[in-house]
Design a protein around this motif. Structure first.
Motif, PDB file in Angstrom:
ATOM      1  N   ALA A  21      27.676  29.560  13.715  1.00  0.00           N
ATOM      2  CA  ALA A  21      27.343  28.306  14.394  1.00  0.00           C
ATOM      3  C   ALA A  21      28.528  27.351  14.433  1.00  0.00           C
ATOM      4  O   ALA A  21      28.613  26.498  15.324  1.00  0.00           O
ATOM      5  N   GLU A  24      30.880  28.542  17.293  1.00  0.00           N
ATOM      6  CA  GLU A  24      30.114  28.411  18.536  1.00  0.00           C
ATOM      7  C   GLU A  24      30.033  26.948  18.972  1.00  0.00           C
ATOM      8  O   GLU A  24      30.151  26.637  20.168  1.00  0.00           O
ATOM      9  N   ALA A  25      29.830  26.033  18.010  1.00  0.00           N
ATOM     10  CA  ALA A  25      29.768  24.603  18.332  1.00  0.00           C
ATOM     11  C   ALA A  25      31.113  24.090  18.822  1.00  0.00           C
ATOM     12  O   ALA A  25      31.176  23.242  19.725  1.00  0.00           O
ATOM     13  N   ARG A  28      31.532  25.264  22.371  1.00  0.00           N
ATOM     14  CA  ARG A  28      30.624  24.502  23.241  1.00  0.00           C
ATOM     15  C   ARG A  28      31.156  23.087  23.474  1.00  0.00           C
ATOM     16  O   ARG A  28      31.082  22.558  24.590  1.00  0.00           O
ATOM     17  N   ASN A  29      31.707  22.494  22.445  1.00  0.00           N
ATOM     18  CA  ASN A  29      32.273  21.155  22.596  1.00  0.00           C
ATOM     19  C   ASN A  29      33.448  21.153  23.570  1.00  0.00           C
ATOM     20  O   ASN A  29      33.574  20.249  24.412  1.00  0.00           O
ATOM     21  N   VAL A  51      28.275  13.666  19.214  1.00  0.00           N
ATOM     22  CA  VAL A  51      28.698  14.760  18.344  1.00  0.00           C
ATOM     23  C   VAL A  51      29.310  14.209  17.057  1.00  0.00           C
ATOM     24  O   VAL A  51      28.986  14.649  15.946  1.00  0.00           O
ATOM     25  N   ALA A 260      32.771  18.821  15.576  1.00  0.00           N
ATOM     26  CA  ALA A 260      31.613  19.566  16.074  1.00  0.00           C
ATOM     27  C   ALA A 260      31.366  20.797  15.211  1.00  0.00           C
ATOM     28  O   ALA A 260      30.223  21.124  14.863  1.00  0.00           O
ATOM     29  N   GLU A 264      28.159  21.637  12.051  1.00  0.00           N
ATOM     30  CA  GLU A 264      27.355  22.841  11.842  1.00  0.00           C
ATOM     31  C   GLU A 264      27.591  23.438  10.459  1.00  0.00           C
ATOM     32  O   GLU A 264      26.669  24.004   9.857  1.00  0.00           O
TER      33      GLU A 264
END
Length: 390
Positions: A21, A24-25, A28-29, A51, A260, A264
């Motif tokens: 995660a 992945e975050a 995505r950010n 965020v 970000a 997570e």
């Protein structure tokens, strides 16, 4: 590495691997909200601000901090400690630290000794790193402004009784700065209950986040001089740094993508709980210590098996240079450890390893028991070859 398996036992430097995660975050950010937080009112900037604030809220929850805005984000623990030390101390102030300190505390203190004439007292621990809190209180004078301590030694794994020191600091009206580089995410931390006025923490170690992240909790009744001045996105018409938090301590564009990921990582820690993480890591640590101490010529540093400690196992092998040991573990067995002085010469003086340094193996939450067995077997084989030619 290079499609070869690696046994990673250097989590005290940077934790690895990260929970999926986290990265992945970060991706995505970068794809969806890579604008400047707090510097615009358009949708991407607002999303970036959310965020960053969500990361503050999660860290506040983890450390039992009342107001998330009392957290100032930094590049790492070193940055946070410099903000705390340089932002608080004035000429003539007295500081108490310990013989376990990392250079991230020692060097800023020594620099201020030279520049503005502060006084520093280092309280010695015993050879295992255990601290007598009575000695800390006895060292307090009328000029003592700050007690600066590591939560646990990055060389010995010894846990410092921060709560007891916090009670003394409150009773004697002295500020307490805690370096949680090795404890954040691994040991339960409650800033109010433990009497912590400033908590410096890394993002890239026990909090499972990326490098380039960290922060400093600053008690709401405590004001520091900013380490840097510059753009904050607030009070832009004023020539001086704004006083509102956290803007006062966060000049310049923040590492939003890193935060970000950190968010997570912290969420993962909250879900698993620091106590559960500590329990698992400590069990792996004891298993590693038990195996290493059966090898002829091995000397373990720090607390004994069964004594409370974090997942740091530093050791010496008679007749073998620590750097050579680390090199052979890496090149021949694919095992990542760290050798040398670990940025804590005071710690090595305490442990009696100042002349040689030491090998440090630091398991993490994702370390497998089979990897501990492999580490023990590798050290044993290196010992046989180098010392006995077998």
């Amino acid at each position: 590495m290079d499609n070869k398996p690696i046994i990673y036992l250097d989590n005290a430097a940077t934790s690895w691997p990260k929970p999926p995660a986290v990265w992945e975050a970060m991706e995505r950010n970068m794809r969806e909200s890579a604008a400047n937080p707090g510097r615009g009112s358009h949708a991407m900037a607002v999303k970036a601000s959310r965020v960053v604030f969500e990361t503050r809220k999660r860290i506040a929850r983890l450390f039992r901090i009342g107001n998330p805005n009392d957290i100032a984000f930094t590049m790492n623990t070193t940055h946070a400690l410099n903000l705390a030390i340089q932002g608080l101390l004035q000429p003539g102030d007295h500081v108490i630290a310990t013989s376990l300190e990392h250079n991230s505390i020692r060097r800023p203190l020594e620099a201020l000794k030279r520049k503005i004439g502060i006084e520093v007292t280092y309280i010695s621990t015993d050879v295992k790193g255990f601290l007598d809190v009575k000695a800390v209180e006895a060292a307090i004078t009328a000029r003592t402004k700050l007690i600066a301590v590591t939560h646990n030694s990055n060389l010995l794994g010894t846990i410092v009784p921060v709560g007891e020191i916090g009670a003394i600091a409150r009773r004697r009206n002295v500020k307490l700065l805690v370096d949680s580089a090795q404890s954040a995410g691994v040991l339960p931390i409650d800033v109010e209950d433990m009497g912590i006025d400033m908590l410096a923490f890394p993002g890239h170690k026990g909090l499972m986040g990326p490098q380039g992240t960290g922060g400093l909790y600053i008690h709401p009744n405590l004001e520091l001089e900013p380490l840097m001045q510059g753009g904050t996105g607030s009070k832009s018409e004023a020539p001086e740094q704004p006083h509102i938090r956290p803007d006062r301590y966060e000049a310049g564009t923040p590492n939003t993508v890193g935060l970000a990921g950190l968010s997570e990582g912290v969420q993962y820690i909250i879900k698993e709980t620091p106590q559960a993480i500590h329990n698992k890591e400590q069990q792996l640590t004891f298993e590693l210590m038990e195996g290493l101490q059966r090898i002829p010529g091995v000397t373990l540093l720090g607390p004994d098996i069964g004594e409370e400690r974090t997942a740091i196992v530093s050791f010496l092998l008679e007749g073998v240079d620590p750097s050579e040991m680390a090199f052979l573990l890496d090149q021949q067995f694919g095992i990542a450890v760290r050798a040398g002085f670990h940025c804590t010469p005071l710690g090595h003086e305490t442990a009696g390893s100042y002349e040689t340094g030491a090998v440090r193996a630091s398991p993490g939450y994702f370390t497998q028991k089979s990897e501990i067995v492999s580490m023990i077997e590798a050290v044993s084989e290196i010992n046989r070859k180098l010392r006995f030619g077998k």
